[in-house]
Design a protein around this motif. Structure first.
Motif, short mmCIF file in Angstrom:
data_model
loop_
_atom_site.label_atom_id
_atom_site.label_comp_id
_atom_site.label_asym_id
_atom_site.label_seq_id
_atom_site.Cartn_x
_atom_site.Cartn_y
_atom_site.Cartn_z
N ARG A 30 95.97 75.19 -40.63
CA ARG A 30 95.20 74.89 -39.38
C ARG A 30 95.67 76.16 -38.35
O ARG A 30 94.84 76.62 -37.72
N ARG A 31 97.04 76.54 -38.66
CA ARG A 31 97.41 77.51 -37.65
C ARG A 31 97.03 78.90 -38.13
O ARG A 31 96.97 79.66 -37.38
N THR A 32 97.39 79.20 -39.38
CA THR A 32 97.16 80.61 -39.85
C THR A 32 95.62 80.93 -40.78
O THR A 32 95.48 81.90 -40.74
N ARG A 33 94.96 79.86 -41.10
CA ARG A 33 93.68 79.91 -41.58
C ARG A 33 93.68 80.84 -42.98
O ARG A 33 93.15 82.32 -42.83
N PRO A 34 94.39 80.75 -43.78
CA PRO A 34 94.82 81.71 -44.86
C PRO A 34 93.44 81.93 -45.72
O PRO A 34 92.66 80.85 -45.84
N ASP A 35 93.22 83.05 -46.35
CA ASP A 35 92.06 83.02 -47.41
C ASP A 35 92.31 82.33 -48.59
O ASP A 35 91.20 81.97 -49.13
N VAL A 36 93.44 82.30 -49.19
CA VAL A 36 93.68 81.72 -50.20
C VAL A 36 94.91 80.61 -50.15
O VAL A 36 96.00 81.05 -49.32
N LEU A 37 94.96 79.55 -50.73
CA LEU A 37 96.10 78.64 -50.79
C LEU A 37 96.52 78.37 -52.16
O LEU A 37 95.54 77.99 -52.88
N LEU A 38 97.77 78.75 -52.47
CA LEU A 38 98.32 78.17 -53.72
C LEU A 38 98.80 76.83 -53.68
O LEU A 38 99.83 76.79 -52.91
N LEU A 39 98.35 75.87 -54.40
CA LEU A 39 98.69 74.63 -53.93
C LEU A 39 99.32 73.47 -55.17
O LEU A 39 98.71 73.70 -56.13
N ASP A 40 100.54 73.19 -54.97
CA ASP A 40 100.91 72.38 -56.32
C ASP A 40 100.41 71.11 -56.11
O ASP A 40 100.14 70.42 -54.99
N ILE A 41 100.09 70.16 -57.22
CA ILE A 41 99.58 68.97 -57.37
C ILE A 41 100.78 68.05 -56.95
O ILE A 41 100.44 67.12 -55.96
N ARG A 42 101.84 68.31 -57.57
CA ARG A 42 102.98 67.23 -57.28
C ARG A 42 103.83 67.85 -56.02
O ARG A 42 104.57 68.74 -56.16
N MET A 43 103.68 66.87 -54.95
CA MET A 43 104.43 67.18 -53.77
C MET A 43 104.94 65.86 -53.13
O MET A 43 104.20 65.07 -53.34
N PRO A 44 106.02 65.97 -52.34
CA PRO A 44 106.31 64.85 -51.88
C PRO A 44 105.38 64.35 -50.75
O PRO A 44 104.75 65.26 -50.13
N GLY A 45 105.59 63.14 -50.26
CA GLY A 45 104.62 62.60 -49.31
C GLY A 45 103.13 62.96 -49.88
O GLY A 45 102.58 62.22 -50.73
#
Length: 202
Positions: A30-45
Motif C-alpha cells: 500500500r505504501r510503495t505500489r510495486p509493479d510486481v510482487l514475488l509472494l511466498d505461499i507459506r508465511m507466518p501469520g
C-alpha cells in the motif's frame, strides 16, 4: 537477500521492499505500489493465499501483478492462488534467469504459466467439475477454442504453430475473449476455461 541482489542487478528493475509476513507485505504494498510482487505461499501469520485475496479485494492495489514463489510441495495451492489473482508461478529452485524472466513477463501484463504447472492445475480442477462462467456464451466457437488452448499454458506463438495460423490471429481472438469475459490477464483466462470445462480437441 539473494533474490534482491539478483533483481537489483537487472537494468530497469528496483526492489522497493521486503516483508516477512502477509500483514507486513500488505502495508508495504500500500505504501510503495510495486509493479510486481514475488509472494511466498507459506508465511507466518497471514499466509500467501490470504495476502492474495486481500490484494484482490483492495481496488487501489489492482495494478500490482503477483508471482507466487512455490515448491512442488504446495501444488495444492496453485489453483487457489490463480483464483485469488496470481499472474504466475516460479519454483523456489528456479535458475536466476527464470526468476528475472518471470518478473519481466508478468510486468508486461502476461501470465507465467508453464505447461507442467497448468497440467497440474487442470488435474486438480478436473476433480471439482464445471461451473457457470459469466460471458462464456458470448464467445465465438473460434474464441472458445483459443481460450481452451490458452489453458494448456502455451504462448500465442506455440498456439499459432499448433493451429497453423498467425500469432496475430491468436492474439486478436484471445484479446476479444478476455474483453468479453472481463479477464484480468491470461492467468484468469485459464481459470475461466477450467471452470467452464473448455478443452482442446483431441
Amino acid at each position: 537477500m539473494g533474490l534482491r541482489a539478483l533483481l537489483e542487478r537487472e537494468r530497469g528493475m528496483e526492489c522497493v521492499g521486503e516483508a516477512a509476513d502477509g500483514v507486513a507485505a500488505l502495508a508495504l504494498i500500500r505504501r510503495t505500489r510495486p509493479d510486481v510482487l514475488l509472494l511466498d505461499i507459506r508465511m507466518p501469520g497471514m499466509d500467501g493465499l490470504a495476502t492474495l485475496r486481500a490484494i484482490a479485494d483492495d481496488p487501489g492495489l489492482r495494478g500490482t501483478r503477483i508471482v507466487v514463489v512455490t515448491t512442488f510441495a504446495v501444488d495444492e495451492y496453485v489453483f487457489a492462488a490463480l483464483q485469488a489473482g496470481a499472474s504466475g508461478f516460479v519454483l523456489k529452485d528456479s535458475a536466476p534467469d527464470e526468476l528475472v524472466n518471470a518478473v519481466r513477463v508478468v510486468a508486461a501484463g502476461e501470465a507465467l504459466l508453464s505447461p507442467s504447472i497448468t497440467r497440474k492445475v487442470i488435474g486438480m480442477f478436473g476433480r471439482h467439475g464445471t461451473e457457470p462462467v459469466e460471458g462464456i456464451e458470448t464467445l465465438t466457437p473460434r474464441e472458445r477454442e483459443l481460450v481452451a488452448w490458452v489453458a494448456t499454458g502455451r504462448s500465442n506463438e506455440e498456439i499459432a504453430k499448433e493451429l497453423v495460423i498467425s500469432p496475430d490471429t491468436v492474439r486478436t481472438h484471445v484479446s476479444r475473449a478476455m474483453v468479453k469475459l472481463r479477464a484480468r490477464d491470461r492467468a484468469q483466462l485459464v481459470v475461466f476455461a477450467m471452470r467452464a470445462g473448455l478443452s482442446v480437441p483431441n
